[in-house]
Design a protein around this motif. Structure first.
Motif: not given
Length: 990
Positions: A152-156, A159-164, A171-178
């Motif tokens: 979602l974030c790199d290939l798609g 933004s982290h907020a939109r993916a979250a 949003k922080g969970t997405i940042t950590k997972r990425l």
């Protein structure tokens, strides 16, 4: 600008919120075929898909085709997706599969080309392609929470907020997972010989993984994908073929939370200078594939508005007014204006009737009893009760002068539990003035238990004579009918408790929402949905428990009849006005821009115009009729029709044709013919001035019609089968030598009335358009278009011609294609526009695809048939016969909704060359020969496929030996005949 920012800018320009979830967009697409919702999905996920396709293929043109194919797959498979969140990861998997499939095809093609060419240097694969192949492969193996963050974030580019927000996370969970995903991916690549730190890897992916999608490609892909979901042929032929190939191997129904079932990695090509060391894991697709288990495609009926007319039953001398399917779907009950009731069997090839019963009156509305053992039929003074097995009249339920136009049947009610004979039966019937409810005990029809009468209009009033809405709740709780006049003098619509209120009826209700008189109603067999239609074209869908509106449709004309399938999945409406239009759609809302599945060009504007519709219990068959009672004045010309449509299956590969028979025709017979119905041919008789009606199934002559003192030349039938055009030549006196130059009169007959108009002194009949009003002829060496109804000249071609080899009207009649020696002329005659295309060859046959998007050009002679895209005017496909010999193709015909093209080849060879003539069947999705029918003797002169696609008919010219008729079965079935007499369709027109 970053990828995420770019995607957001595009979304804002499109006017669609970026936060609109995939599931919501998919729902809008599935329920409304909303093209903008689908275009939003393409914009959201386009960079991911396009980047994946470009990485694998390395060629922009090829990536365009792959990109379209991915969203074609989404459009067709969307009904089976079970999403908890977004579709990005699933699309990534499909993109890999599609791009790999196309790359494999390209490699095979290049190998074939290289084997036939001189040896030359071949450059190794570019290292960067292999690098991205490894990334895609390792991504497919990562745990889903990490994989979806990268996709979602790199290939798609999100933004982290939109993916979250899409995943329902912080949003922080997405940042950590990425961050964790980058570390794990870097470790995986390190084990494959690619050394990159997590930070460098993240930066590389963010800048190179996605690709900006050209705006025209987005809109074009969305438009063609929506058409593809409906089984239509649009867009790139390569994309369509790719999508269908991938779908055969892609298991979608088992997906949950976009688990990538069956996802495989891209094969690695090891070349000098590559970043990848040898010994990487093998591609699973390189192994022999296990044969998939046979299973019904998930939600196959999502193509639900694609209906194909399968039977047309003629009623010479009467007009059918009512139809109803039996509970098992094997019997279609019909009643007509002669007061005749007839049950038809449609499980065999030809319609058959079990029995006929005369009940009297001029409007035999019909219905099955709740137990299917009796048949109710309306007559002037009430209802006749017939035995469903033999049609014998058991009894009458009389109500003097009631003249019912509609009948509703309630389920039987048990008086004593477990004692079947202690039950009551109930029916309701009525006309525009009111309704009668009759209830009686089982076995005591003459001693009715009760009668309830409702009056909806005063005796001296003149209400709309065909406004008799009536629909009975299958659960027995209530009925929808017209109620008494309200305070403003208008009739209202009731949900009336003339049933069993203890079963959960909401009680008497006024159904508000129609502004015009309500003229039709239907209730789904599951009891949960009811629909009503009015004189201004509004259809309202009701929740049958609360009688609250749940949806509405505006169809723009009088909704004379409605039908709802048992499970409320499909709705059909017959709209009558200047012409009759039948609409069928899935769900509570029709598709945007929905077109009728059938158009009847007759005039239905008279006060007494009626229609009737019924679905089979499984929802896959729809029967209907529409009439104008003013036609009853057409003495000697009257012929009504009942039509039956079937839900069209997805176009499939052609089965092996089964030869049924070859029959020698009488001496002097013509090789010309037309398919009049699914089971009847019309062919010039050996006797001058006559035509024979011939059964398709065995070649037997049904009847012969004498037309006049002339010989018949070319015969053509319009695509809607309502208009027959033929050349009529005056007899030649054999004493005259030499014979004079011959001209012909062109006669055009309305097949419904057998009336005809004549265009005098023509050199040739060219073609007749659907609707029959436009006929193309050659007169005085000019191409002319005539209105056959008024015998008036419409247009004279603004161009000259040298030699006309073939002509064909497009399905809509607006484009006339003409083969003029070595040129193709496309004449849009209404717009006064034409263009010439230099073919560089002679074309002896032309035929349009069913949707009018493609034109097949048959050579005369040449090595291949050309398929031309009429939007771009480019040849997009070439079909050869696999023998490297020229073909001479005098006629072609499409079947399988355009997937299969059939062409006859009558090129002649020297006697010493033992090559049989052939009829070729091509699968247009692959361009390959599906089957070849070798003909031991005789040149195939004409071929046709019956409208239901079951039979291929050909005439074979054996010179001095005469003409033979040959027939094949195309659907893999064997001929079947049900018990019963021949149906009314076997009766010739008057």
């Amino acid at each position: 600008m970053s990828n995420a920012a770019l995607v957001q800018v595009l979304d804002r320009r499109a006017g669609v919120p970026v936060t609109d979830p995939d599931s919501s967009l998919l729902t809008r697409f599935l329920t409304e075929r909303d093209e903008e919702a689908f275009a939003t999905l393409v914009r959201h996920h386009g960079p991911l898909v396009y980047g994946t396709c470009q990485r694998v293929l390395g060629n922009r043109a090829e990536a365009d085709d792959a990109f379209q194919a991915v969203f074609f797959v989404l459009a067709r498979r969307a009904p089976a997706l079970k999403l908890d969140r977004g579709i990005g990861p699933w699309l990534h998997g499909v993109a890999l599969r599609v791009a790999k499939k196309l790359r494999g095809q390209i490699v095979q093609r290049r190998l074939r080309e290289m084997s036939a060419a001189k040896p030359e240097r071949v450059d190794p694969a570019e290292p960067q392609h292999d690098f991205w192949a490894v990334i895609d492969e390792e991504l497919a193996r990562m745990p889903l929470p990490l994989r979806e963050a990268v996709l979602l974030c790199d290939l798609g580019g999100w933004s982290h907020a939109r993916a979250a927000e899409s995943l329902g996370l912080a949003k922080g969970t997405i940042t950590k997972r990425l961050a964790k995903a980058h570390e794990e991916l870097a470790a995986r690549l390190n084990r494959r010989g690619v050394t990159l730190g997590a930070g460098a890897l993240a930066a590389l992916i963010a800048t190179r993984a996605t690709a900006s999608v050209p705006a025209p490609l987005v809109s074009e892909t969305a438009r063609h994908a929506v058409a593809f979901s409906l089984g239509q042929v649009h867009g790139s032929v390569t994309a369509k073929t790719l999508a269908e190939s991938v779908m055969r191997s892609l298991k979608v129904g088992a997906l949950k939370r976009y688990a990538l079932a069956g996802l495989v990695a891209v094969a690695l090509a090891v070349a000098g200078g590559s970043l990848i060391r040898a010994g990487g894991s093998a591609d699973p697709d390189d192994k022999p594939a296990a044969r998939p288990k046979a299973a019904a495609p998930p939600d196959a009926v999502k193509a639900g508005t694609i209906w194909k007319e399968n039977f047309t039953v003629d009623y010479p001398g009467s007009l059918p007014v009512s139809v109803e399917f039996s509970a098992d779907g094997k019997i279609l009950l019909t009643g007509d204006t002669n007061g005749e009731v007839m049950p038809l069997i449609f499980t065999g090839d030809d319609p058959q009737w079990l029995w006929k019963a005369k009940v009297g009156g001029s409007h035999a509305a019909v219905a099955f009893s709740a137990g299917q053992q009796r048949v109710y039929a309306a007559f002037t003074d009430g209802i006749k009760v017939l035995n469903a097995k033999d049609g014998k009249i058991i009894e009458s339920i009389e109500q003097k002068g009631s003249s019912p136009l509609n009948i509703g049947v309630f389920p039987d009610v048990q008086i004593l539990n477990d004692v079947p004979r202690f039950s009551t039966s109930k029916i309701v019937f009525g006309n525009a003035h009111g309704y009668i409810i009759k209830t009686w005990a089982e076995g005591k029809l003459t001693d009715t238990v009760g009668t309830i009468e409702t009056t909806t209009a005063a005796k001296d009033a003149k209400p709309d004579p065909s406004a008799v809405p009536l629909a009975v709740d299958p659960k027995g709780r209530s009925a929808i009918m017209t109620g008494p006049r309200d305070a403003k003098g208008k009739n209202v619509l009731w949900a009336y408790v003339c049933g069993d209120q203890s079963k959960g009826s909401p009680g008497n209700r006024i159904l508000e929402g129609h502004a015009a008189p309500v003229v039709s109603a239907a209730w789904a067999k599951d009891g949960g949905t009811a629909v009503t239609g009015d004189a201004d074209g509004r259809v309202i869908v009701w929740d049958a428990k609360s009688m609250k509106e749940t949806g509405r449709v505006e169809l723009g004309g009088r909704v004379a009849a409605l039908a709802v399938s048992s499970d409320a999945k499909f709705t059909a409406a017959y709209v009558l006005g200047k012409q009759g239009e039948l609409f069928a759609w899935e769900g509570t809302k029709p598709l945007r821009g929905m077109k009728p599945i059938h158009t009847d060009l007759s005039d239905f504007r008279a006060a007494e115009s009626y229609a009737s519709l019924t679905f089979s219990p499984d929802g896959k068959r729809l029967a209907g009729c529409a009439i104008n009672k003013a036609w009853l004045n057409r003495l000697g010309e009257l012929s009504g029709k009942v039509r039956v449509w079937e839900l069209a299956a997805e176009p499939k590969a052609q089965l092996v044709p089964k030869h049924l028979y070859t029959k020698q025709l009488p001496k002097g017979s013509s090789a010309n013919f037309v398919v009049l119905y699914n089971n009847t041919l019309l062919m010039p008789a050996a006797k001058e001035g006559a035509i024979d009606l011939i059964r398709v199934t065995d070649g037997g002559i049904q009847s012969r019609l004498g037309l006049g003192n002339f010989s018949i030349g070319k015969m053509l039938l319009s695509a809607d089968q309502n208009w027959l055009a033929m050349e009529q030549y005056a007899p030649v006196d054999p004493k005259l030598a030499p014979p004079p130059a011959r001209t012909c009169d062109v006669s055009v007959r309305d097949m419904r009335t057998w009336k005809h108009q004549t265009i005098l002194s023509c050199e040739a009949l060219l073609n007749v358009a659907s609707g029959g009003k436009v006929v193309a002829v050659v007169r005085e060496k000019k191409i002319e278009l005539w209105d056959s109804v008024t015998s008036k000249l419409l247009k004279t071609a603004p161009f000259k011609h040298t030699r006309i080899d073939a002509t064909q009207f497009s399905p809509d009649g607006k484009l006339l294609a003409i083969s003029d020696r070595n040129e193709l002329v496309l004449w849009r005659w209404e717009d006064e526009k034409h263009e010439r295309i230099d073919l560089g060859r002679c074309v002896g046959a032309l035929t349009f695809s069913p949707d009018g998007k493609f034109l097949a050009e048959g050579p005369a002679p040449h090595e291949n048939i050309q398929i031309r895209d009429l939007d771009t005017r480019k040849v997009v496909q070439k079909l050869d016969n696999g023998t490297k010999r020229s073909m001479n193709v005098p006629q072609m015909v499409y079947t399988q909704s355009g997937r299969v093209l059939i062409g006859c080849d009558n090129i002649t060879f020297a006697k010493e060359i033992a090559v049989p003539h052939r009829i070729n069947l091509w699968d247009t999705t692959t361009g390959a020969i599906a089957h070849q029918l070798a003909l031991p003797a005789g040149l195939p002169s004409r071929i046709e496929v019956t409208p239901n696609g079951r039979h291929l008919v050909a005439t074979l010219d054996e010179g001095d030996s005469g003409i033979k008729l040959s027939v094949w079965r195309l659907d893999g079935e064997v001929p079947m005949r049900e018990p019963g007499a021949n149906g009314p369709a076997a009766t010739p027109p008057r």
